[in-house]
Enzyme design. Structure first.
Site, PDB file in Angstrom:
ATOM      1  CG  ASP A   1      -2.114  -0.817   1.217  1.00  7.71           C
ATOM      2  OD1 ASP A   1      -2.578  -0.865   0.235  1.00  7.71           O
ATOM      3  OD2 ASP A   1      -2.085  -2.124   1.732  1.00  7.71           O
ATOM      4  CB  THR A   2       3.437   2.113   2.333  1.00  6.68           C
ATOM      5  OG1 THR A   2       2.947   1.806   3.348  1.00  6.68           O
ATOM      6  CG2 THR A   2       4.446   3.658   2.259  1.00  6.68           C
TER       7      THR A   2
END
Length: 400
Positions: free
Chosen positions: A172-173
């Site tokens: 996600d990051t």
């Protein structure tokens, strides 16, 4: 008196429709450098991240980091009236961030072509599991799935053992950071080249795949499938984790001159002076022997003693840090990477600082993370809605 420079992204308005990690992390980053971020979240419950992991006073402490520098507009996007309010807000924005499943915006009457008809300069960041096109576009995707499809999860294991996650939601990051890069390029194109707004399409697995180094070139050129290497860096030697009396230390002795200094530091002049170990290819061929020699030396010492010896020898090495180690490390504090943040619940919590460090327009924490709907009235008033219109929306539960 010299007036301070405005924030790097001062004047940029971001509408965040995302939830949980990828979309909100992207807008968090933009907000830290001066963008105005208006977060749209469901009335009542708000973003599910508010309830993830450890809670203090009923709210996740993770939320305090992820949503700082944001205003909360509690708006029901499932209702046509809520969608109409959102379109009116987006019409005067620079950036829209969303990380819903593809097709969600379209179902709400907010397809990119519709939004660009309202606002030709709008930059739309769309983060999803598999992207907005392709045969998998409609499948649900989470960061962990993107890590697996992107090739990372296969490598995060000891050989022959179960693949493990890296411990944080790295997929996600990575997608969020790629999204920020795309947004900045699109904004620059709009300003410097007179370009129009555009869609930034980021797939979770593609963001992971983009950092997989030589994975595919090696398969293409040699048919080589890179396999799990545990804590080692396959094909580069020595670079591994080694046991000490009270923990583990990472040693990166893979440069030619560094390797020689490392071997001298551990009392292995025979390896330091071996002609076949003067380059990486030779060291890879004897990596098990080299790792054993380093491990034998580290096992007799504490982490602190190993670090001191290797610092004197100018060999890159690092302790494996826990959260406690990070919080107590003076270097983190010297670079403002541990900051005090006051919450709206009345307590102070230490949080990660801001990356990257800009010398002229550094990022900052301007406001704490909001409660659900803290800014609903002010955002709608800024849009020109009257007190009566706001009251009617609240009575129909379109807003909170």
């Amino acid at each position: 008196m010299i007036n301070p420079s405005p924030d790097a992204l001062a004047g940029v308005r971001v509408i965040e429709m995302g939830q949980l990690i990828a979309g909100p992390f992207a807008s968090k980053t933009l907000g830290e450098f001066g963008a105005e971020v208006i977060k749209i979240e469901p009335p009542g419950t708000g973003d599910p991240l508010r309830n993830w992991r450890l809670l203090k006073n009923g709210t996740s402490v993770w939320w305090q980091v992820q949503s700082r520098n944001k205003r909360s507009l509690a708006l029901d996007l499932r209702e046509p009236e809520g969608q109409a309010v959102a379109r009116q807000l987006i019409a005067h924005a620079d950036v829209l961030v969303e990380n819903f499943r593809p097709g969600t915006l379209e179902a709400w009457g907010m397809a990119p072509e519709q939004l660009h008809a309202l606002n030709p300069g709008l930059v739309i960041l769309r983060i999803s599991g598999y992207g907005q096109t392709g045969p998998y576009r409609d499948q649900p995707g989470f960061g962990v799935v993107g890590e697996a499809m992107g090739g990372l999860r296969h490598l995060t294991a000891e050989p022959g053992r179960v693949p493990v996650r890296v411990g944080v939601s790295i997929g996600d990051t990575l997608a969020a950071l790629h999204g920020v890069i795309g947004v900045m390029m699109a904004l620059y194109h709009r300003q410097a080249n007179g370009g129009k707004g555009q869609v930034v399409d980021v797939a979770l697995h593609e963001a992971v795949f983009n950092v997989m180094e030589s994975l595919i070139p090696e398969y293409s050129a040699f048919g080589a499938v890179r396999e799990p290497g545990g804590s080692a860096l396959p094909g580069i030697a020595p670079s591994n984790a080694y046991p000490c009396q009270n923990g583990w230390v990472i040693v990166a002795g893979n440069g030619d001159s560094i390797f020689k200094r490392l071997m001298q530091a551990i009392g292995r002049d025979d390896l330091a002076n071996a002609p076949d170990l003067a380059n990486n290819a030779g060291r890879v061929a004897r990596v098990e022997e080299i790792d054993a020699a380093i491990g034998e030396w580290t096992q007799a010492l504490t982490v602190e003693a190993v670090m001191n010896h290797l610092a004197t020898a100018r060999v890159p090495a690092g302790k494996v840090y826990t959260a406690k180690d990070i919080a107590q490390d003076p270097h983190y504090r010297a670079r403002d990477m541990i900051l005090q943040q006051q919450t709206r619940d009345g307590y102070t919590v230490e949080v990660p600082g801001i990356v990257p460090k800009l010398s002229g327009t550094p990022g900052k924490i301007r406001s704490s993370a909001p409660h659900v709907g803290d800014d609903t009235d002010s955002v709608l008033q800024d849009m020109g809605l009257s007190a009566e219109q706001i009251a009617q929306l609240r009575e129909r539960k379109i807003i909170q």
